[in-house]
Scaffold this active site. Structure first.
Site, short mmCIF file in Angstrom:
data_model
loop_
_atom_site.label_atom_id
_atom_site.label_comp_id
_atom_site.label_asym_id
_atom_site.label_seq_id
_atom_site.Cartn_x
_atom_site.Cartn_y
_atom_site.Cartn_z
N SER A 1 0.84 -1.19 0.00
CA SER A 1 0.00 0.00 0.00
C SER A 1 0.88 1.25 0.00
CB SER A 1 -0.96 -0.03 1.18
OG SER A 1 -1.98 0.92 1.04
N HIS B 1 -6.75 -5.82 -1.62
CA HIS B 1 -5.72 -4.82 -1.37
C HIS B 1 -4.66 -5.45 -0.47
CE1 HIS B 1 -3.88 -0.91 -1.15
NE2 HIS B 1 -3.95 -0.89 0.17
N ASP C 1 -8.00 -2.91 -7.39
CA ASP C 1 -7.51 -2.62 -6.06
C ASP C 1 -8.56 -1.86 -5.24
OD1 ASP C 1 -4.69 -2.42 -4.47
OD2 ASP C 1 -5.95 -0.67 -4.08
#
Length: 500
Positions: free
Chosen positions: A238, A394, A345
């Protein structure tokens, strides 16, 4: 004499193989098997059988110790010692907290930054992981973040130990290629996508030192064995994945400048390849969730005092915010980087104002989601080493199920192993290994059309959803989509159910 020299080496290799197998069995006993802890359920085995997949094997990689038999012996002894407690006591797999000695490099609130470390004596491979966790970009939303997400801005209540999972796991059954590396986890406490270089002042009230934290941790690790490293893999998920793209060359340059040019620095960016696209529904820029990705970074880069890669800065002078977006910064990166990115995502959809909760999505939202997958594919096509499943999710590399996800029959750990080998072979002027792909991207057009995607659960009932149930929930029109594909609706449903 040659045969005499080879015989001990062969015995040692066989000995190490037996020890590794014993280690995996030992680990299973302590964990009660792979499924003893809660995790997302793997896809039904029939899906894999339908595709003709076979069980993967992970060849032992002796390249790290080929040059040095003493080092090889050290690794064998360490492995044997680590297996000894298997019958007597719990194995110590935890990473230990180390706060930085240089207290001028801090978290947002001025508390000392730090890192978790699990050493693997004898190993010359190091994995440094950058944690993710969004960001804040002005005094107001940073104050709110401090009240609700303080661990991302302060080290005051960090635990003394941390257990690694996924690529940080010390268990070979969960982490077949990197399990014996030196593991480093750097907690995210700078709220700046690992880019800031600004100390705390009375005026702003917060420090933003993400880039400096990475540099200081690397310097610190040189006193703990990194100076003898062969490979350093800078990984992150991330915001940490974006941080890898921003910092991998800076780490390589730091080590080279300190006289450690022999350390091969590489990057692994997971779920950090964001697009600067238009939102589905435009709203006022109030916080990280409502602002467009571009506007957020434009504001943040000034507030954080960000440092971006020099070559990218020169290409986008005056518009350095471009360097936070993978497809813009990637061409300027010199270090080898492996990109892992879900084609759908969840974080990207969140900042694009696509909410996948409550009622099924509308037709316009469905088209937007499909177009997102197309856009991501286009930006990734020139990335030499990448893994991009058509899943709605994610982050993945620190998840315990990371070994289960496949693209075209190849798992992510296997793809990373192939990438390692190809880099090693290219340095030694050898041809890349055959049947060992490193550029893997799904071609199917819908979220979760890959049957090895992580399990989806209904947010209200908690029940697992099949691919068809999920697509129906998303507002998927079987009749219309079948017509577009020129096939019978029942055939399309059958293909989706089987993961075709």
């Amino acid at each position: 004499m040659t045969g005499v020299r080879m015989f001990p080496s062969l015995l040692l290799m066989l000995f190490l193989l037996v020890l590794m197998q014993s280690g995996a069995l030992c680990a299973r006993r302590f964990r009660g098997g792979r499924n003893s802890q809660p995790r997302r359920s793997p896809p039904p085995p029939t899906h894999r059988a339908d595709r003709g997949d076979t069980t993967e094997s992970f060849p032992l990689d002796f390249t790290a110790v080929e040059e040095n038999m003493d080092n090889f012996m050290t690794q064998v002894k360490n492995l044997a010692q680590s297996l000894y407690p298997c019958s007597a006591q719990k194995l110590d797999h935890d990473m230990k907290l180390n706060l930085l000695v240089n207290t001028s490099v801090t978290c947002n609130d001025g508390s000392p930054a730090g890192y978790y470390l699990k050493e693997s004596r004898g190993s010359r491979r190091w994995l440094i992981f950058l944690e993710g966790g969004w960001y804040c970009f002005n005094k107001e939303n940073c104050d709110g973040r401090y009240e609700t997400m303080r661990r991302f801005m302060s080290s005051s209540k960090w635990a003394q130990t941390k257990r690694g999972t996924g690529i940080l796991s010390p268990l070979p059954e969960e982490n077949p290629h990197w399990w014996n590396a030196n593991m480093v986890f750097i907690p995210y406490c700078s709220s700046d996508v690992w880019s800031g270089a600004t100390a705390k002042t009375e005026q702003n009230g917060y420090a933003f030192m993400g880039s400096l934290i990475i540099q200081e941790v690397v310097k610190n690790l040189l006193t703990k064995g990194l100076d003898n490293a062969r490979v350093l893999l800078l990984a992150g998920s991330s915001a940490g994945g974006t941080g890898v793209l921003l910092n991998v060359d800076r780490v390589a340059e730091l080590l080279e400048g300190m006289g450690y040019a022999g350390i091969q620095v590489r990057g692994l960016s997971d779920s950090g390849w964001f697009l600067d696209n238009k939102q589905y529904h435009c709203t006022d820029c109030v916080d990280t969730m409502s602002c467009t990705p571009t506007e957020t970074i434009k504001r943040g880069i000034k507030y954080w005092g960000s440092v971006v890669p020099e070559r990218c800065r020169q290409s986008h002078e005056g518009e350095e915010w471009n360097c936070f977006f993978g497809y813009r910064v990637f061409p300027s990166i010199k270090s080898p980087v492996f990109v892992v990115q879900w084609l759908f995502d969840e974080a990207q959809l969140t900042v694009d104002n696509i909410q996948l909760t409550g009622q099924p999505v509308q037709e316009g939202q469905w088209r937007y989601i499909q177009n997102l997958g197309i856009e991501l594919r286009n930006t990734l096509k020139d990335v030499p080493a990448m893994f991009a499943p058509a899943c709605l999710s994610h982050e993945v590399i620190t998840r315990s199920y990371w070994i289960d996800v496949q693209v075209k029959g190849t798992s992510l750990p296997r793809a990373l192993h192939c990438w390692d080998r190809s880099l090693h072979d290219s340095r030694n002027n050898k041809a890349p290994p055959k049947a060992c792909p490193v550029h893997l991207i799904d071609n199917c057009p819908w979220p979760h059309c890959n049957p090895t995607c992580p399990t989806i659960r209904d947010q209200f009932t908690g029940q697992e959803m099949t691919v068809v149930q999920f697509l129906m929930h998303m507002g998927f029109d079987v009749q219309k989509m079948a017509q577009q594909q020129g096939m019978d609706p029942s055939k399309l449903l059958g293909m989706l159910s089987s993961g075709s």
